[in-house]
Design an enzyme around this catalytic site. Structure first.
Site, PDB file in Angstrom:
ATOM      1  N   ARG A 148       0.856  -1.177   0.000  1.00 59.51           N
ATOM      2  CA  ARG A 148       0.000   0.000   0.000  1.00 59.51           C
ATOM      3  C   ARG A 148       0.896   1.231   0.000  1.00 59.51           C
ATOM      4  NH1 ARG A 148      -3.670   1.778   5.111  1.00 59.51           N
ATOM      5  NH2 ARG A 148      -1.807   3.008   5.555  1.00 59.51           N
ATOM      6  N   ASP A 210      -5.130   3.785   0.174  1.00 62.67           N
ATOM      7  CA  ASP A 210      -6.237   4.031   1.110  1.00 62.67           C
ATOM      8  C   ASP A 210      -6.590   5.519   1.086  1.00 62.67           C
ATOM      9  OD1 ASP A 210      -8.034   4.103   3.194  1.00 62.67           O
ATOM     10  OD2 ASP A 210      -6.722   3.082   4.644  1.00 62.67           O
ATOM     11  N   HIS A 212      -9.056   6.698   2.834  1.00 61.04           N
ATOM     12  CA  HIS A 212      -9.448   6.939   4.227  1.00 61.04           C
ATOM     13  C   HIS A 212     -10.648   7.891   4.355  1.00 61.04           C
ATOM     14  CE1 HIS A 212      -8.470   6.820   8.621  1.00 61.04           C
ATOM     15  NE2 HIS A 212      -8.052   5.633   8.247  1.00 61.04           N
ATOM     16  N   GLU A 236      -9.154   2.045  -1.399  1.00 65.27           N
ATOM     17  CA  GLU A 236      -9.849   1.722  -0.139  1.00 65.27           C
ATOM     18  C   GLU A 236     -10.609   2.923   0.403  1.00 65.27           C
ATOM     19  OE1 GLU A 236      -7.178  -0.064   2.635  1.00 65.27           O
ATOM     20  OE2 GLU A 236      -8.291   0.673   4.367  1.00 65.27           O
ATOM     21  N   ARG A 283     -13.834  -5.427   3.890  1.00 67.32           N
ATOM     22  CA  ARG A 283     -12.722  -5.296   4.844  1.00 67.32           C
ATOM     23  C   ARG A 283     -13.138  -5.426   6.308  1.00 67.32           C
ATOM     24  NH1 ARG A 283      -8.077  -3.615   4.681  1.00 67.32           N
ATOM     25  NH2 ARG A 283      -8.250  -1.776   6.008  1.00 67.32           N
ATOM     26  N   TRP A 402     -11.753  11.947   9.162  1.00 64.34           N
ATOM     27  CA  TRP A 402     -10.312  11.756   9.300  1.00 64.34           C
ATOM     28  C   TRP A 402      -9.848  10.522   8.517  1.00 64.34           C
ATOM     29  CZ3 TRP A 402      -7.451   7.689  11.615  1.00 64.34           C
ATOM     30  CH2 TRP A 402      -6.057   7.908  11.519  1.00 64.34           C
TER      31      TRP A 402
HETATM   32  C1  GCO Z   1      -6.096   0.766   7.645  1.00 63.32           C
HETATM   33  C2  GCO Z   1      -6.864   1.708   8.481  1.00 63.32           C
HETATM   34  C3  GCO Z   1      -6.221   2.099   9.758  1.00 63.32           C
HETATM   35  C4  GCO Z   1      -7.180   2.930  10.613  1.00 63.32           C
HETATM   36  C5  GCO Z   1      -6.981   2.603  12.040  1.00 63.32           C
HETATM   37  C6  GCO Z   1      -7.934   3.370  12.930  1.00 63.32           C
HETATM   38  O1  GCO Z   1      -6.406   0.700   6.478  1.00 63.32           O
HETATM   39  O2  GCO Z   1      -5.232   0.102   8.160  1.00 63.32           O
HETATM   40  O3  GCO Z   1      -7.411   2.741   7.733  1.00 63.32           O
HETATM   41  O4  GCO Z   1      -4.975   2.681   9.609  1.00 63.32           O
HETATM   42  O5  GCO Z   1      -7.017   4.285  10.390  1.00 63.32           O
HETATM   43  O6  GCO Z   1      -7.135   1.247  12.211  1.00 63.32           O
HETATM   44  O7  GCO Z   1      -7.888   2.903  14.231  1.00 63.32           O
HETATM   45 MG    MG Z   2      -8.041   1.816   5.906  1.00 68.42          MG
END
Ligand code: GCO
Ligand code: MG
Length: 402
Positions: A148, A210, A212, A236, A283, A402
């Protein structure tokens, strides 16, 4: 009949906070479950200690499905991360016990091996594109078949996924850190570094990214379209997932595969995403989606629609969850990939896990049960410390995902 005789809830912070449930039967068999909900840990500890432990004592540990239904339906209040994480801890501990009683590793109880190993992805990141490329190189050298990639957006302090020290750990301050976010700057920058990764290292490995939850559906559609030539394994969490239908907008515009589910906790949260084929990878995790019993149900539904698995596996999921996930990944027909973020060394002092990494894959041990032990004496050296995930704010000061 064997009975659940003891139920202990441990809260400790070896590198980061983990909540762990240990059940002991009247025959002296123990089982472990992870109950960690990052930033809200004590809520689950109390749910277990104050509300579930009294219900569990005296119950037959062999009745995993019945106990799951009893705790889920018996709560009257449905779903939610706290409830489902608490139920997950009980369920996982009961599978651990069943395996030990049977003398079999848990994957054997789930139908046996479907594969020799479980492909994982590692997490390359950098404060700029050059640093990211060096980090990708490092992961490929370590033998990862999937990586990633995340780089810090210039002048945007709140980019997700950039490691500061040896271990990536976003829950780092005793109050939530507030981080600035600029969507346009991200959209201008991120496609370029993903292309740079492919340019430098080619296509002989899987590349993931990701988002996010940071984009609107139409922004995510634009991003997905723009990076199609990078042939991502997945994009993701392109957009917040509460409204499952919003993934249709992303889907309609791009062939970049979509992955979602780490913040979800039940089959109902992914039902539409799966049955409408709006995603490619689900996921959801053992710890946040009701344990092995419920996650298996989600994965089986996903299999009907050619949706594959890609369970969450960040550092806030304990080695108990990782081991349980690898048992399930080893068994299910529609496994896709497993996230694997190495834990801090301190975590390894408290959890002894039989999971091993070789050639880009994880393997569970052949020990009966999950193959993880919890050292409560070592855990005493790491008392609980409150830590919160950051909060993102747009440039105008308003709260963002976030
Ligand atoms: C990932 C996730 C994590 C989350 C975290 C929050 O893809 O691994 O997005 O990095 O941000 O688990 O507690
Ligand atoms: Mg993630």
């Amino acid at each position: 009949m064997s009975k659940i005789e003891r139920a202990e809830v441990f809260v400790a912070s070896p590198g980061r906070t983990f909540v762990t449930l240990r059940l002991t039967t009247s025959d002296g068999v123990t089982g472990l479950g992870d109950a960690t909900l990052n930033g809200r840990e004590l809520a689950v500890a109390s749910y277990l200690q104050d509300h579930l432990v009294p219900l569990l004592l005296g119950k037959d540990p062999a009745r995993i499905e019945d106990i799951w239904q009893y705790l889920y339906r018996g709560a009257y209040w449905r779903r939610g991360p706290v409830t489902m994480t608490a139920i997950a801890a009980v369920d996982t501990a009961l599978w651990d016990i069943k395996g030990k009683v049977a003398g079999l590793p848990v994957y054997q109880l789930l139908g046996g091996r479907s594969r020799d190993g479980v492909m994982v992805y590692g997490h390359a990141s950098g404060t700029d594109t050059a640093a990211l490329l060096d980090d990708v190189d490092r992961f490929l050298d370590l033998g990862f078949k999937a990586v990633r990639a995340q780089a810090a957006v210039p002048d945007v302090g709140g980019t997700y996924g950039v490691r500061k020290g040896k271990v990536y750990e976003p829950a780092a301050s005793s109050l939530p850190e507030e981080q600035p976010w600029d969507t346009e700057a991200y959209l201008r920058f991120a496609p370029g570094y993903l292309a740079a990764v492919r340019e430098r290292f080619g296509f002989g490995f899987h590349l993931l990214h990701d988002v996010h939850h940071r984009l609107t559906p139409i922004e995510a559609a634009r991003f997905g379209k723009q990076v199609e030539d990078c042939r991502l394994f997945w994009m993701e969490d392109p957009t917040p997932v509460e409204n499952q239908e919003s993934f249709r907008i992303v889907r309609q515009h791009t062939t970049t595969p979509l992955a979602v589910g780490e913040v979800l906790n039940s089959i109902w949260d992914v039902q539409h995403l799966i049955t409408e084929q709006l995603i490619d990878y689900v996921r959801t995790s053992v710890v946040h989606a009701g344990g092995l019993t419920h996650l298996r149900r989600i994965f089986d539904l996903a299999a009907l629609y050619q949706v594959r698995t890609g369970s969450h596996g960040a550092t806030d999921l304990s080695p108990v969850t990782l081991a349980a996930a690898v048992h399930l990944d080893t068994a299910v027909p529609n496994f896709g990939i497993q996230e694997y973020m190495a834990h801090a060394d301190e975590t390894g002092e408290v959890f002894r896990s039989g999971v091993t990494f070789a050639d880009g894959m994880l393997h569970v041990s052949e020990e009966p049960g999950l193959g993880v032990e919890y050292d409560e004496k070592a855990a005493e050296r790491f008392p609980y410390q409150a830590r919160y995930l950051p909060v993102a704010r747009r440039l105008d000061g308003s709260v963002h995902d976030w």
